[in-house]
Write a protein that holds these residues in place. Structure first.
Motif, mmCIF file in Angstrom:
data_model
loop_
_atom_site.group_PDB
_atom_site.id
_atom_site.type_symbol
_atom_site.label_atom_id
_atom_site.label_comp_id
_atom_site.label_asym_id
_atom_site.label_seq_id
_atom_site.Cartn_x
_atom_site.Cartn_y
_atom_site.Cartn_z
ATOM 1 N N CYS A 76 0.847 -1.183 0.000
ATOM 2 C CA CYS A 76 0.000 0.000 0.000
ATOM 3 C C CYS A 76 0.886 1.238 0.000
ATOM 4 C CB CYS A 76 -0.921 -0.004 1.221
ATOM 5 S SG CYS A 76 -1.887 1.503 1.405
ATOM 6 N N SER A 77 0.636 2.158 -0.903
ATOM 7 C CA SER A 77 1.461 3.363 -1.016
ATOM 8 C C SER A 77 1.220 4.336 0.133
ATOM 9 C CB SER A 77 1.177 4.066 -2.342
ATOM 10 O OG SER A 77 -0.201 4.393 -2.456
ATOM 11 N N ASP A 78 0.120 4.166 0.878
ATOM 12 C CA ASP A 78 -0.187 5.063 1.986
ATOM 13 C C ASP A 78 0.418 4.599 3.307
ATOM 14 O OD1 ASP A 78 -1.811 7.241 0.949
ATOM 15 O OD2 ASP A 78 -3.244 5.702 0.417
ATOM 16 N N LEU B 274 -6.523 -3.712 -3.410
ATOM 17 C CA LEU B 274 -7.609 -2.851 -3.874
ATOM 18 C C LEU B 274 -8.645 -2.647 -2.771
ATOM 19 C CD1 LEU B 274 -9.028 -1.314 -6.175
ATOM 20 C CD2 LEU B 274 -10.086 -3.490 -6.842
ATOM 21 N N MET B 275 -9.003 -3.733 -2.074
ATOM 22 C CA MET B 275 -9.965 -3.633 -0.976
ATOM 23 C C MET B 275 -9.400 -2.765 0.149
ATOM 24 S SD MET B 275 -12.637 -5.405 -1.890
ATOM 25 C CE MET B 275 -12.270 -4.846 -3.554
ATOM 26 N N HIS B 276 -8.124 -2.973 0.461
ATOM 27 C CA HIS B 276 -7.481 -2.224 1.542
ATOM 28 C C HIS B 276 -7.418 -0.736 1.224
ATOM 29 C CE1 HIS B 276 -4.485 -0.989 4.526
ATOM 30 N NE2 HIS B 276 -3.827 -0.426 3.527
ATOM 31 N N ARG B 277 -7.141 -0.375 -0.016
ATOM 32 C CA ARG B 277 -7.005 1.030 -0.401
ATOM 33 C C ARG B 277 -8.278 1.815 -0.094
ATOM 34 N NH1 ARG B 277 -4.381 4.244 -0.731
ATOM 35 N NH2 ARG B 277 -4.844 5.254 -2.721
ATOM 36 N N ARG B 278 -9.412 1.139 -0.092
ATOM 37 C CA ARG B 278 -10.678 1.815 0.186
ATOM 38 C C ARG B 278 -10.772 2.285 1.634
ATOM 39 N NH1 ARG B 278 -13.998 -2.654 -3.347
ATOM 40 N NH2 ARG B 278 -13.582 -1.718 -5.378
ATOM 41 N N ARG C 290 -16.777 3.459 -0.929
ATOM 42 C CA ARG C 290 -17.694 2.356 -0.619
ATOM 43 C C ARG C 290 -18.613 2.159 -1.822
ATOM 44 N NH1 ARG C 290 -18.116 0.891 4.827
ATOM 45 N NH2 ARG C 290 -16.680 2.050 6.179
ATOM 46 N N PRO C 291 -18.125 1.425 -2.821
ATOM 47 C CA PRO C 291 -18.858 1.364 -4.085
ATOM 48 C C PRO C 291 -20.084 0.455 -4.066
ATOM 49 C CG PRO C 291 -16.880 0.021 -4.208
ATOM 50 C CD PRO C 291 -16.838 0.718 -2.879
ATOM 51 N N SER D 37 -29.604 -0.920 -1.492
ATOM 52 C CA SER D 37 -30.740 -0.229 -2.111
ATOM 53 C C SER D 37 -31.877 0.011 -1.125
ATOM 54 C CB SER D 37 -31.268 -1.047 -3.296
ATOM 55 O OG SER D 37 -31.634 -2.361 -2.875
ATOM 56 N N ASP D 38 -31.843 -0.677 0.031
ATOM 57 C CA ASP D 38 -32.900 -0.509 1.027
ATOM 58 C C ASP D 38 -32.633 0.647 1.981
ATOM 59 O OD1 ASP D 38 -34.773 -2.635 0.392
ATOM 60 O OD2 ASP D 38 -33.182 -4.011 0.957
ATOM 61 N N CYS D 39 -31.382 0.740 2.477
ATOM 62 C CA CYS D 39 -31.086 1.760 3.490
ATOM 63 C C CYS D 39 -29.994 2.731 3.080
ATOM 64 C CB CYS D 39 -30.690 1.091 4.811
ATOM 65 S SG CYS D 39 -29.122 0.178 4.738
ATOM 66 N N GLY D 40 -29.320 2.487 1.945
ATOM 67 C CA GLY D 40 -28.297 3.403 1.458
ATOM 68 C C GLY D 40 -26.929 3.227 2.074
ATOM 69 N N LYS D 41 -26.768 2.269 2.979
ATOM 70 C CA LYS D 41 -25.472 2.044 3.606
ATOM 71 C C LYS D 41 -24.481 1.513 2.578
ATOM 72 C CE LYS D 41 -23.385 -0.018 7.737
ATOM 73 N NZ LYS D 41 -23.615 -0.863 8.941
ATOM 74 N N GLY D 42 -23.222 2.015 2.623
ATOM 75 C CA GLY D 42 -22.208 1.623 1.653
ATOM 76 C C GLY D 42 -21.198 0.652 2.228
ATOM 77 N N PHE D 43 -20.600 -0.159 1.368
ATOM 78 C CA PHE D 43 -19.646 -1.180 1.784
ATOM 79 C C PHE D 43 -18.470 -1.219 0.819
ATOM 80 C CE2 PHE D 43 -23.789 -2.285 3.337
ATOM 81 C CZ PHE D 43 -23.560 -2.676 4.635
ATOM 82 N N THR D 44 -17.319 -1.650 1.336
ATOM 83 C CA THR D 44 -16.117 -1.727 0.513
ATOM 84 C C THR D 44 -16.060 -3.018 -0.290
ATOM 85 O OG1 THR D 44 -14.883 -2.705 2.365
ATOM 86 C CG2 THR D 44 -14.796 -0.319 2.129
#
Length: 253
Positions: free
Chosen positions: A100-102, A114-118, A124-125, A129-136
């Protein structure tokens, strides 16, 4: 003959007119162009999946035949594709070629990086659709959606209890089997799950970090708080009296 000699001289004279990348052989340029055109001329007769290269189709066919010609010389585990063996070898070597560059943390797979960079970008792409909560991760979204649908596809055959994740079913089955591999950090007791061991540790340290916002009662686990709050929800729905007298007394102390 001219093309053959060009290969020996390693002159990359066949250039892609889209991205400018060049190759020694015209056949390599033809294959590369499929990246831009999306052409996948090699179809699997079993499942219909298409591939850009014949060797990719050959590797894929092993999914259907069960052939695994690439064996690990250390543990004997076999793989259908050489890339699978290459990734597996990192388990033994400890190699983590994707840093990871960070934060500098290394990963065995580019997808894991890729998952870690998030975590750093906050991306959180995958959105519910029910509650709008985002996930990585898409898998995290799938597990979350089961809280809305009530779907618990992993069923314990002994108790009939359902779980949203296979890992939670596995932890539950240890209770039936008497398998308690998790030692308590403060005593000799062993537990089936790490969460149970953590709960006991809080008992030893008198830590009860989960407070009820209604009555102030504290619990050593989120599960205990959830169960307690159901009593408040029932009281609100039925118009029953408030918390027990001893609980009310604790609030005023």
């Amino acid at each position: 003959m001219e093309d053959h000699m060009t290969g020996h001289n390693k002159v990359k004279r066949y250039e892609c007119d889209v991205c400018g990348k060049a190759w020694q052989w015209p056949s390599d340029l033809e294959i590369h162009r499929r990246v831009h055109t999306g052409e996948r001329p090699f179809d699997c007769l079993e499942c219909g999946k298409s591939f850009k290269m014949a060797r990719d189709l050959k590797d894929h066919r092993r999914v259907h035949t069960g052939e695994k010609p690439y064996g690990c010389s250390i543990c004997g585990k076999s793989f259908a594709q050489s890339s699978g063996l290459q990734r597996h070898r990192r388990v033994h070597s400890g190699e983590r070629p994707f840093p990871c560059s960070d934060c500098g943390k290394g990963f065995k797979l580019s997808t894991d990086l890729l998952m870690h960079r998030r975590l750093h970008t906050g991306e959180r792409p995958y959105t519910c659709s029910d509650c709008g909560k985002g996930f990585t991760r898409s898998s995290s979204l799938l597990y979350h959606q089961r809280t809305h649908t009530g779907d618990s596809p992993f069923i314990c055959i002994k108790s009939g209890k359902g779980f949203t994740r296979s890992t939670r079913l596995l932890s539950h089955q240890r209770v039936h089997a008497g398998d308690c591999p998790i030692p308590s950090p403060v005593c000799e007791v062993h537990f089936a799950t790490a969460s149970h061991a953590l709960s006991l540790q809080r008992v030893h340290t008198s830590g009860q970090p989960y407070d009820c916002p209604y009555c102030g009662e504290a619990f050593d686990s989120s599960r205990g708080l959830r169960q307690h709050r159901r009593a408040h929800a029932f009281q609100e729905s039925t118009g029953a009296a408030g918390p027990p007298a001893d609980t009310q007394q604790r609030q005023t102390l």
